[in-house]
Structures are given as C-alpha cells and as structure tokens.
Write a protein that holds these residues in place. Structure first.
Motif, PDB file in Angstrom:
ATOM      1  N   ILE A 132       0.850  -1.201   0.000  1.00  0.00           N
ATOM      2  CA  ILE A 132       0.000   0.000   0.000  1.00  0.00           C
ATOM      3  C   ILE A 132       0.881   1.245   0.000  1.00  0.00           C
ATOM      4  N   ALA A 133       1.889   1.256   0.860  1.00  0.00           N
ATOM      5  CA  ALA A 133       2.760   2.430   0.981  1.00  0.00           C
ATOM      6  C   ALA A 133       3.395   2.777  -0.358  1.00  0.00           C
ATOM      7  N   ALA A 134       3.767   1.756  -1.096  1.00  0.00           N
ATOM      8  CA  ALA A 134       4.418   2.012  -2.388  1.00  0.00           C
ATOM      9  C   ALA A 134       3.405   2.333  -3.488  1.00  0.00           C
ATOM     10  N   GLY A 135       2.110   2.087  -3.228  1.00  0.00           N
ATOM     11  CA  GLY A 135       1.077   2.472  -4.205  1.00  0.00           C
ATOM     12  C   GLY A 135       0.579   1.361  -5.107  1.00  0.00           C
ATOM     13  N   ASN A 136       0.703   0.127  -4.641  1.00  0.00           N
ATOM     14  CA  ASN A 136       0.262  -1.013  -5.465  1.00  0.00           C
ATOM     15  C   ASN A 136      -1.178  -1.417  -5.168  1.00  0.00           C
ATOM     16  N   CYS A 137      -1.735  -2.213  -6.066  1.00  0.00           N
ATOM     17  CA  CYS A 137      -2.951  -2.965  -5.766  1.00  0.00           C
ATOM     18  C   CYS A 137      -2.472  -4.342  -5.291  1.00  0.00           C
ATOM     19  N   ALA A 138      -3.270  -5.028  -4.472  1.00  0.00           N
ATOM     20  CA  ALA A 138      -2.767  -6.300  -3.948  1.00  0.00           C
ATOM     21  C   ALA A 138      -3.860  -7.336  -3.768  1.00  0.00           C
TER      22      ALA A 138
END
Ligand code: NAD
Length: 459
Positions: A132-138
């Motif tokens: 999340i911090a790096a800006g991804n979807c997961a």
C-alpha cells in the motif's frame, strides 16, 4: 470463497484500477494506511479470538507478535512516506550537460501476497502495508491452515476496501496454483522453502520478481561467558513463543560444553517459571496448528534423550516445551526446520567447531549468539552467512523496523520491513531530462574530425 474462474476477473479489475493512477497519490496511500490501522484496532478482539481458535495464542502474544507490530509498521510508514516517495536528483556527468537526472520510486502494479499460518495476521498485513505504501494494488492469499484468522482477514479487507484495489482470496493448493499461473508485477511469498521453489518456478515463467521469506534451522550459540539466567529466559521465550512455530525461533542450541549443565538447569527452571509445572494448563502456552504438524513433531521426539518435557496430548495437538540431549548431527531432528516446541542441544569446545557446524549447513534465517566477548561477536558476524545475527537475545530483531528482514540462500530472497518494504514494492525509475539549448553535435555523424574532442571530453 471466490470461484477459481473469477480470479482472472479480479486481477483484470485490479490492473484496470491501477492504471487509473489513484493509488500513486501520496494522500491516497496515507489514507488507506490510516484506514487499515483503524480497522485493525477496531477488530482487535475478533483477531485475538481467531488467533486463539487457530493456534491457542493468548491475547498477550497476539498483541505482542501480531497487532502491535502492524500498528508500529503503519506509523513508521506514515511518518516516512513523504520522504521515501520523493524523487531523488543524482549527479550527471559533463557530457550530458545541460541535463538533470533523477530517480522516481513508482509502484510495481498488482502484487500477490501469499502468507503462512504461524503469524497469520502479521505475515499477511506487514507485506500488505509495504504494498500500500508504495502504491500497489494487492491480492492476499492467506493460509488455509489458519481458517479463523483467514476469515477475519477476508472480512476486514474485502468489506472495507475497494476490491479493485485490495482483495483477500482464500483457498488452498489449487487456488495458489491458479493464482501463480497469472501474470503479477511482484509476488511476495512467506512460507516453507519447498513451496518457495514452486512459487519461484511459476514466477520465472512470467519473469515476475519475487520476494521469498522462507525458513530454516536457525542455530543459537551459547558461549561460556554469559549471564546464564538471563540467557535461559531469552532462549525459552524465543523458542516456546507460539509453541515454537516461529520462522526465527532458535532451532537448536550449540552450547559451550563447560556451561551446558548449568544452562540446562536454568532452562528447566525458566520453563517452570514461565508455564508452571504442567504447561498444558498454562493459558500462555499455545498449541500445534494441526494434526499433521503434531504428528510430524511427535515423531521427532524419538531422537536423542529427552531431558525436559516430551509430554503430548494428541486430542489438543499439545506438545510440552521439550529439550533433547545426546543429539547426533545425522538425526532426523537435525535435517529440517523443527518449527515446534522441541529444542535439541549440541555442544562444542571451541567457537570454530560451532561455526564449522553452521557453515556446513544451508544458510539460516537467523543466527543467535549469547556471549559477552566482543571478539566472538565479530567472528560470528564475519564468518557466517545468514539473514541476520542477533546477539544476546532471540526474535527481537524482527521488531526492529529499521532493519531489513529476510533470508539468504535457502532461507529466502529479498527483504522487507519499513523502508525495505517500500523498496521491495517499488520500482526505482531512472529519468533523464535534457535541455534543447547547447547542442554540440559531437555525438552525431559524420564523426570525421570529432574523435580527439570525444576523447578530451570522455577521458
Ligand atoms: P507453506 O509453504 O506450507 O505455505 C505457505 C503458503 O503457501 C500458504 O498460504 C499455502 O496455502 C501456500 N501454498 C501451499 N501449497 C502451495 C503451492 N503448491 N503453491 C503455492 N502456494 C502454496 O508454509 P507454512 O506451513 O504455512 O509456514 C511454515 C513455513 O513458513 C516455515 O518453513 C517457516 O519457517 C516459514 N516462515 C517464514 C517466515 C519468514 O518471515 N521468513 C515467517 C513465517 C513462516
């Protein structure tokens, strides 16, 4: 539970959502982290209850080893995210003049997180925080062996986040295999080395980068110049927390022969102090996750001579804190990671012997050294290879979020926690921006008459 054929749809939705760019904004990422923290806090008692049902984990241990770490990691991210997300200008050489070059961290895209059952909340959420911090979807695939906790995870994530952004998909081997056939931008796997190989093989087919947080046999060296009582306490705590089902639990002891009897006595006393005369009655002592692992561990009780514990209650998957002496290195207990409350003791006369023993085996996730001798510290750090070294304590290194956590060789690839999680889930994009003014034309053909100038500038 999600139908296998809809996995593709979910992944497609996440890829489409990622391309909208919303996850890249700093505000969005911070907001999602705050939201996650609030959900963890609001669901604390349900999480603890689920951990108790799955692992017999008491509230104190659930808070210490799962919930508190998540809160700490989210705070760490919130405090540093702005700084870590900034582009960083770098030096450009004279031949590029006039130009500017910078490194821009960017999310990788849609990532898959596969987590194990032993710390089923933190080992799913800690990497998720990085994603999340790096800006991804997961997409998170928790373990089928801790169903109560997986259900809570599913509820927390799937009911409170846009599932085009984050989603928990439950399932066992079949689901994992289906997920691994898909194309991901990163796979973060925590589990055993044998499944790690399967994950890496599947990832190789798509050239997907992986982080593999695996396990192994983490040795604990005990030198003669130590505070025996304190050492015993720290070993007993690190070994028997979560009934020994910790990836960095001391797997076996290598004790200086001259203090072995005193250390065994101190360990025996400490076990009684911590868990009482009958640990099966202690509310602070956990259980083995399932019958399969209970049977696997029980079969190891035939190795060597049991000097403490060795009691089992099959109906409860209970194995008491157990210490085994008279261990030969070729016993089955010395082959694979024990991952349970059984601690074999081996001894040595000279440190070199202990190091030779360790260095002949696969590189562990952790090496523990109890010693007051600075020279021994240096020798152990320099002459061994492992994910990390912890001196005069066990397990605590996991909670130092400024340290990278990960293995080497058979114990893993890559690392995470804090900045290292942010890095793991980011791509560091190189950007060069040149100006239109001042073009020397030196690099363009025809090259005639330019070579001496080229050499003058490039050196
Ligand atoms: P595991 O490897 O059996 O399972 C881990 C995950 O992989 C689970 O979600 C499981 O459903 C999934 N899985 C199972 N079969 C699969 C397949 N064929 N393909 C893809 N995924 C599959 O591990 P476990 O028993 O859940 O956990 C114990 C192991 O994890 C130990 O070796 C321990 O040391 C290690 N571990 C490592 C860390 C770490 O941070 N390095 C932390 C905890 C546990």
């Amino acid at each position: 539970m999600l139908q296998l054929d809809s996995i593709e749809t979910v992944i497609k939705q996440q890829n489409d959502f990622f391309l909208l760019g919303e996850t890249q904004s700093l505000d969005f990422r911070k907001q999602q982290l705050r939201h996650l923290k609030k959900l963890i806090i609001n669901n604390e008692s349900q999480i603890s209850e689920a951990l108790y049902k799955d692992l017999g984990k008491c509230n104190f241990e659930s808070y210490l080893s799962e919930i508190s770490l998540i809160k700490k990691e989210i705070n760490n991210m919130l405090n540093n995210l702005r700084k870590w997300s900034k582009s960083r200008y770098v030096f450009t050489a004279i031949e590029q003049f006039p130009a500017r070059a910078f490194i821009q961290p960017q999310p990788k895209g849609v990532v898959l997180i596969i987590s194990p059952w032993n710390y089923p909340i933190s080992l799913a959420i800690m990497p998720l925080i990085g994603a999340i911090a790096a800006g991804n979807c997961a997409i998170i695939k928790p373990s089928e062996l801790s169903p109560n906790t997986s259900n809570i995870l599913e509820k927390i994530i799937n009911n409170n986040f846009d599932n085009r952004y984050l989603k928990v998909i439950q399932g066992g081997k079949e689901t994992s295999e289906k997920l691994l056939k898909e194309k991901w931008d990163h796979i973060f796997f925590t589990g055993s080395p044998s499944i790690g190989k399967i994950v890496m093989e599947a990832a190789a087919k798509q050239l997907t980068p992986v982080t593999l947080e695996l396990g192994g046999k983490s040795p604990c060296i005990v030198d003669k110049n130590i505070n025996i009582q304190e050492t015993a306490k720290r070993i007993v705590w690190g070994k028997f927390l979560n009934a020994g089902q910790s990836c960095i639990a001391p797997d076996y002891l290598l004790v200086n022969r001259s203090i072995k009897p005193q250390l065994i006595e101190a360990i025996s006393q400490t076990i009684k102090e911590f868990y009482g005369k009958d640990p099966s009655k202690s509310t602070d002592y956990g259980r083995i996750i399932n019958e399969y692992h209970f049977k696997r561990l029980s079969s190891l009780l035939t190795s060597g001579k049991i000097i403490i514990g060795g009691k089992i209650i099959p109906e409860e998957n209970y194995i008491s804190p157990t210490i085994i002496d008279n261990i030969s290195p070729d016993f089955p207990i010395m082959e694979d990671e024990i991952f349970g409350p059984i601690l074999p003791i081996l001894d040595y006369d000279e440190l070199e012997e202990a190091l030779n023993f360790i260095n002949k085996r696969p590189k562990p996730l952790a090496i523990y050294l109890f010693s007051n001798d600075k020279n021994q510290e240096k020798i152990v750090i320099r002459n061994t290879r492992s994910g990390g070294v912890s001196i005069n304590d066990t397990l605590m290194q996991y909670a130092v979020l400024t340290l990278p956590f990960g293995g080497i060789g058979k114990s893993g690839i890559g690392c995470y926690h804090g900045k290292y999680s942010f890095d793991t889930f980011s791509h560091y994009k190189s950007v060069l921006k040149r100006s239109f003014w001042l073009e020397t034309n030196l690099r363009f053909p025809p090259y005639k008459g330019k070579f001496k100038w080229l050499k003058f500038i490039l050196g």
